[in-house]
Design a protein around this motif. Structure first.
Motif, PDB file in Angstrom:
ATOM      1  N   PHE A  35       0.812  -1.219   0.000  1.00  0.00           N
ATOM      2  CA  PHE A  35       0.000   0.000   0.000  1.00  0.00           C
ATOM      3  C   PHE A  35       0.846   1.270   0.000  1.00  0.00           C
ATOM      4  N   TRP A  36       2.095   1.139  -0.439  1.00  0.00           N
ATOM      5  CA  TRP A  36       2.982   2.295  -0.400  1.00  0.00           C
ATOM      6  C   TRP A  36       2.454   3.462  -1.223  1.00  0.00           C
ATOM      7  N   ASN A  37       1.870   3.197  -2.371  1.00  0.00           N
ATOM      8  CA  ASN A  37       1.409   4.282  -3.245  1.00  0.00           C
ATOM      9  C   ASN A  37       0.337   5.141  -2.586  1.00  0.00           C
ATOM     10  N   ARG A  38      -0.462   4.538  -1.701  1.00  0.00           N
ATOM     11  CA  ARG A  38      -1.498   5.349  -1.033  1.00  0.00           C
ATOM     12  C   ARG A  38      -1.020   5.877   0.321  1.00  0.00           C
ATOM     13  N   LYS A  39       0.202   5.468   0.739  1.00  0.00           N
ATOM     14  CA  LYS A  39       0.853   5.963   1.960  1.00  0.00           C
ATOM     15  C   LYS A  39       0.097   5.597   3.248  1.00  0.00           C
ATOM     16  N   SER A  40      -0.741   4.581   3.164  1.00  0.00           N
ATOM     17  CA  SER A  40      -1.432   4.107   4.368  1.00  0.00           C
ATOM     18  C   SER A  40      -1.995   2.721   4.111  1.00  0.00           C
ATOM     19  N   ILE A  41      -2.151   1.972   5.185  1.00  0.00           N
ATOM     20  CA  ILE A  41      -2.688   0.614   5.098  1.00  0.00           C
ATOM     21  C   ILE A  41      -4.138   0.658   5.547  1.00  0.00           C
ATOM     22  N   PRO A  42      -5.089   0.373   4.640  1.00  0.00           N
ATOM     23  CA  PRO A  42      -6.506   0.453   5.008  1.00  0.00           C
ATOM     24  C   PRO A  42      -6.978  -0.812   5.708  1.00  0.00           C
ATOM     25  N   VAL A  43      -7.751  -0.623   6.752  1.00  0.00           N
ATOM     26  CA  VAL A  43      -8.367  -1.756   7.458  1.00  0.00           C
ATOM     27  C   VAL A  43      -9.813  -1.383   7.741  1.00  0.00           C
ATOM     28  N   GLU A  44     -10.734  -2.298   7.427  1.00  0.00           N
ATOM     29  CA  GLU A  44     -12.155  -1.968   7.589  1.00  0.00           C
ATOM     30  C   GLU A  44     -12.904  -3.110   8.253  1.00  0.00           C
ATOM     31  N   GLY A  45     -13.655  -2.755   9.310  1.00  0.00           N
ATOM     32  CA  GLY A  45     -14.605  -3.675   9.902  1.00  0.00           C
ATOM     33  C   GLY A  45     -14.021  -4.834  10.693  1.00  0.00           C
ATOM     34  N   VAL A  46     -12.730  -4.793  11.013  1.00  0.00           N
ATOM     35  CA  VAL A  46     -12.108  -5.894  11.743  1.00  0.00           C
ATOM     36  C   VAL A  46     -12.214  -5.631  13.243  1.00  0.00           C
ATOM     37  N   GLU A  47     -12.582  -6.644  13.995  1.00  0.00           N
ATOM     38  CA  GLU A  47     -12.845  -6.506  15.418  1.00  0.00           C
ATOM     39  C   GLU A  47     -11.696  -5.850  16.179  1.00  0.00           C
ATOM     40  N   LEU A  48     -10.458  -6.198  15.849  1.00  0.00           N
ATOM     41  CA  LEU A  48      -9.331  -5.722  16.644  1.00  0.00           C
ATOM     42  C   LEU A  48      -9.023  -4.239  16.459  1.00  0.00           C
ATOM     43  N   ILE A  49      -9.749  -3.563  15.586  1.00  0.00           N
ATOM     44  CA  ILE A  49      -9.652  -2.102  15.545  1.00  0.00           C
ATOM     45  C   ILE A  49     -10.064  -1.521  16.899  1.00  0.00           C
ATOM     46  N   LYS A  50     -10.916  -2.245  17.607  1.00  0.00           N
ATOM     47  CA  LYS A  50     -11.372  -1.792  18.934  1.00  0.00           C
ATOM     48  C   LYS A  50     -10.222  -1.709  19.939  1.00  0.00           C
ATOM     49  N   ALA A  51      -9.115  -2.397  19.673  1.00  0.00           N
ATOM     50  CA  ALA A  51      -7.960  -2.308  20.574  1.00  0.00           C
ATOM     51  C   ALA A  51      -7.424  -0.886  20.659  1.00  0.00           C
ATOM     52  N   PHE A  52      -7.752  -0.063  19.659  1.00  0.00           N
ATOM     53  CA  PHE A  52      -7.306   1.330  19.625  1.00  0.00           C
ATOM     54  C   PHE A  52      -8.375   2.273  20.183  1.00  0.00           C
ATOM     55  N   ASN A  53      -9.362   1.704  20.869  1.00  0.00           N
ATOM     56  CA  ASN A  53     -10.476   2.480  21.431  1.00  0.00           C
ATOM     57  C   ASN A  53     -11.280   3.190  20.338  1.00  0.00           C
ATOM     58  N   ILE A  54     -11.379   2.520  19.193  1.00  0.00           N
ATOM     59  CA  ILE A  54     -12.243   2.989  18.101  1.00  0.00           C
ATOM     60  C   ILE A  54     -13.416   2.022  18.037  1.00  0.00           C
ATOM     61  N   TRP A  55     -14.601   2.505  18.392  1.00  0.00           N
ATOM     62  CA  TRP A  55     -15.751   1.611  18.609  1.00  0.00           C
ATOM     63  C   TRP A  55     -16.830   1.748  17.536  1.00  0.00           C
ATOM     64  N   ASP A  56     -16.561   2.496  16.486  1.00  0.00           N
ATOM     65  CA  ASP A  56     -17.551   2.672  15.422  1.00  0.00           C
ATOM     66  C   ASP A  56     -17.908   1.324  14.794  1.00  0.00           C
ATOM     67  N   GLU A  57     -19.172   1.173  14.455  1.00  0.00           N
ATOM     68  CA  GLU A  57     -19.602  -0.032  13.741  1.00  0.00           C
ATOM     69  C   GLU A  57     -18.915  -0.077  12.373  1.00  0.00           C
ATOM     70  N   GLU A  58     -18.315  -1.230  12.032  1.00  0.00           N
ATOM     71  CA  GLU A  58     -17.588  -1.385  10.765  1.00  0.00           C
ATOM     72  C   GLU A  58     -16.579  -0.253  10.568  1.00  0.00           C
ATOM     73  N   ALA A  59     -15.824   0.015  11.612  1.00  0.00           N
ATOM     74  CA  ALA A  59     -14.864   1.127  11.586  1.00  0.00           C
ATOM     75  C   ALA A  59     -13.830   0.947  10.475  1.00  0.00           C
ATOM     76  N   HIS A  60     -13.420   2.062   9.912  1.00  0.00           N
ATOM     77  CA  HIS A  60     -12.366   2.075   8.899  1.00  0.00           C
ATOM     78  C   HIS A  60     -11.210   2.900   9.430  1.00  0.00           C
ATOM     79  N   ILE A  61      -9.999   2.360   9.340  1.00  0.00           N
ATOM     80  CA  ILE A  61      -8.815   3.122   9.721  1.00  0.00           C
ATOM     81  C   ILE A  61      -7.785   3.048   8.599  1.00  0.00           C
TER      82      ILE A  61
END
Length: 218
Positions: A120-146
């Protein structure tokens, strides 16, 4: 009792925490060669005045010795007399502490964090969407995207620091150096460890998900 401006009991606690984390991560193969570095802040924090313990340069992190760590100040210089050299990437730790006020920073090299950083170098970020372990970052949105930031990997470490400053996302407690590794941080060692483990899970998930998309022609 205080030594070099740092309470002795605080120094001992930090060194014990670092030793424990180093042993755990080494057992997972997260320090190939002498790569990676760990640090924990100690004492009071001001953006322009703080100290932290960090792994010494060139050490085999699968071993435990009395010379595994040293204390440095906000400029990455030793806080007390020592013959040890701090890890080459100490300046990156300095900048992350300065910007976030966090309590611990852990940096490891794994195959998955290297591969997805290039994928994902060309977009300068790694996209992650809807994965449960996003909550480890205290992000609780339904189907969160980071989007996990990816920055350039220069041999000249000071050249990396401005890009870290520019790209650091307050919501995401981590930043990836291209084809190098992840820096994850937290308020303390426990939180930094949790964040790092979550990032590594997400990197493997993203990699395997991309493989499935390619095989299915999506």
């Amino acid at each position: 009792m205080r030594f070099a401006g740092i309470a002795l009991e605080d120094k001992q606690r930090v060194l014990a925490e670092l030793s424990e984390v180093k042993s755990l991560f080494a057992s997972r193969g997260w320090f190939p060669g002498t790569s990676g570095n760990l640090s924990i802040r100690v004492g009071e924090f001001e953006p322009d005045n703080f100290d932290f313990a960090i792994t010494a340069s060139g050490k085999d992190k699968s071993l435990s010795t009395p010379e595994d760590f040293l204390f440095v100040n906000q400029g990455g210089q030793p806080s007390e007399p020592t013959k040890l050299k701090p890890s080459a990437e100490t300046l990156i730790h300095c900048e992350i502490y300065r910007m976030t006020g966090c309590g611990a920073i852990f940096h490891v090299h794994t195959v998955f964090n290297n591969v997805v950083s290039e994928l994902f170098w060309n977009r300068k970020s790694i996209p992650v969407e809807g994965v449960e372990l996003i909550k480890a970052f205290n992000i609780w949105d339904e189907e969160a995207h980071i989007d996990i930031p990816v920055v350039s990997n220069y041999a000249h470490i000071p050249s990396i620091v401005p890009e870290v400053t520019q790209r650091l996302d307050p919501r995401i407690p981590g930043i990836v150096l291209r084809k190098h590794g992840i820096y994850a941080w937290g308020a303390n060692a426990f939180e930094a460890k949790r964040h790092l483990e979550a990032f590594e899970f997400l990197f493997e998930y993203v990699y395997r998900s991309e493989l499935l998309k390619q095989r299915s022609g999506v």
